[in-house]
Design a protein around this motif. Structure first.
Motif: not given
Length: 321
Positions: A61-63, A69-71, A187-188, A308-314
């Motif tokens: 995953a890449t930001g 953008y995340v891809f 993120l590897l 990327l899920g590195m921090i929470s949405v809220n």
């Protein structure tokens, strides 16, 4: 003629059937193949077309820190290179640059082998030289079966090189964005983090689309023929003299070690006219959140970190800062 008694090396050609990946890894590091590769005889020739599997199935995953953008990185060779330089719990900085244009005909012919001031590139030339030396020794010893075995291996390598060169053609890479700079966080697995920076078009060239396109029917026949040639060579290698078998075994073993050394010494990746290389020393972080906070503050946005899920949405940017 040279002779050697009391030694049996009838199965020396079986060494060529070892499923080593050094040839595929070298192809990934250079981004393609050169016709000079046909003279580098090492075990794993029949696995050459498996170069597209060097990433081990990983598409990280890449930001994009500039756009949010995340891809995923789709280029297997790039992923393999990043995995080789990544360290768990560390951020490795990588830069992508256009490859300097070769100015002489000789350097143009060898463009897929040489990387400037790279020791592995010069060591690589010892492989073809070793093959030629073995052929000369076989000719001197009048070992025509031995010469034929080496010729079969060279032919198998040549067929694979032709297929690789045809498959490694730059295709879809997205819309051109000249003049724009990009900044990616990749993120590897095993908590290895890579920050890749460069011109957007250069970043797309080494991360997006296909590296090796799927084989056509004709290319499939060529690669299959190369594999059959390798196995046929193993069956016929027992007809060589004892000296010829010893030379063949030595050629395969030394070439494998030499190519593995070349790969380990390679400091950069070449891909579609670009160079990917690490810059600076890896930086350690106690927590991935610390990395996220630092890059959010630097980039001025947190949407990529959420994706990327590195921090929470809220969690707001202010909260993590």
């Amino acid at each position: 003629m040279w002779t050697l008694s009391g030694v049996s090396l009838d199965a020396a050609g079986l060494i060529a059937l070892a499923d080593l990946t050094v040839i595929a890894q070298r192809t990934a590091l250079t981004g393609s193949a050169s016709y000079l590769d046909a003279l580098f005889i090492a075990p794993g020739i029949h696995k050459h077309q498996a170069a597209s599997d060097v990433n081990g199935g990983e598409y990280p995953a890449t930001g994009a820190l500039t756009t949010g953008y995340v891809f995923r990185v789709e280029n297997q060779a790039t992923v393999s290179y990043l995995r080789s330089i990544g360290r768990p719990g560390h951020l490795v900085n990588v830069e992508v640059l256009p490859k300097p244009m070769n100015r002489t005909k000789t350097r143009y012919i060898l463009r897929n082998i040489f990387t400037e001031e790279d020791l592995s590139s010069y060591l690589y030339l010892m492989g073809p030289a070793l093959t030629l030396f073995v052929v000369i020794c076989l000719l001197y010893n009048h070992d025509w079966w031995g010469v034929g075995v080496v010729a079969m291996l060279v032919l198998a390598r040549l067929l694979n090189v032709i297929v690789i060169k045809r498959r490694s053609v730059m295709m879809w890479k997205g819309e051109k964005e000249p003049g724009k700079r990009g900044d990616l966080l990749i993120l590897l697995s095993q908590d290895r983090w890579v920050r890749m920076r460069g011109a957007v078009d250069d970043l797309k060239a080494v991360t997006a689309g296909q590296w090796l396109r799927d084989e056509t029917t004709i290319e499939g026949f060529l690669s299959a023929a190369a594999t059959l040639i390798v196995f046929t060579m193993a069956a016929l290698s027992g007809n060589a003299t004892i000296i010829g078998s010893l030379l063949l075994a030595s050629l395969l073993l030394i070439s494998a070690a030499l190519l593995g050394l070349c790969n380990s010494l390679a400091k950069r990746l070449q891909m579609f006219g670009r160079i990917v290389r690490a810059s600076g020393e890896p930086r350690a972080y106690k927590r991935r959140l610390d990395l996220a906070k630092e890059l959010i503050q630097e980039s001025g946005r947190d949407d990529w970190a959420v994706g990327l899920g590195m921090i929470s949405v809220n969690r707001t940017t202010a909260a993590v800062m």
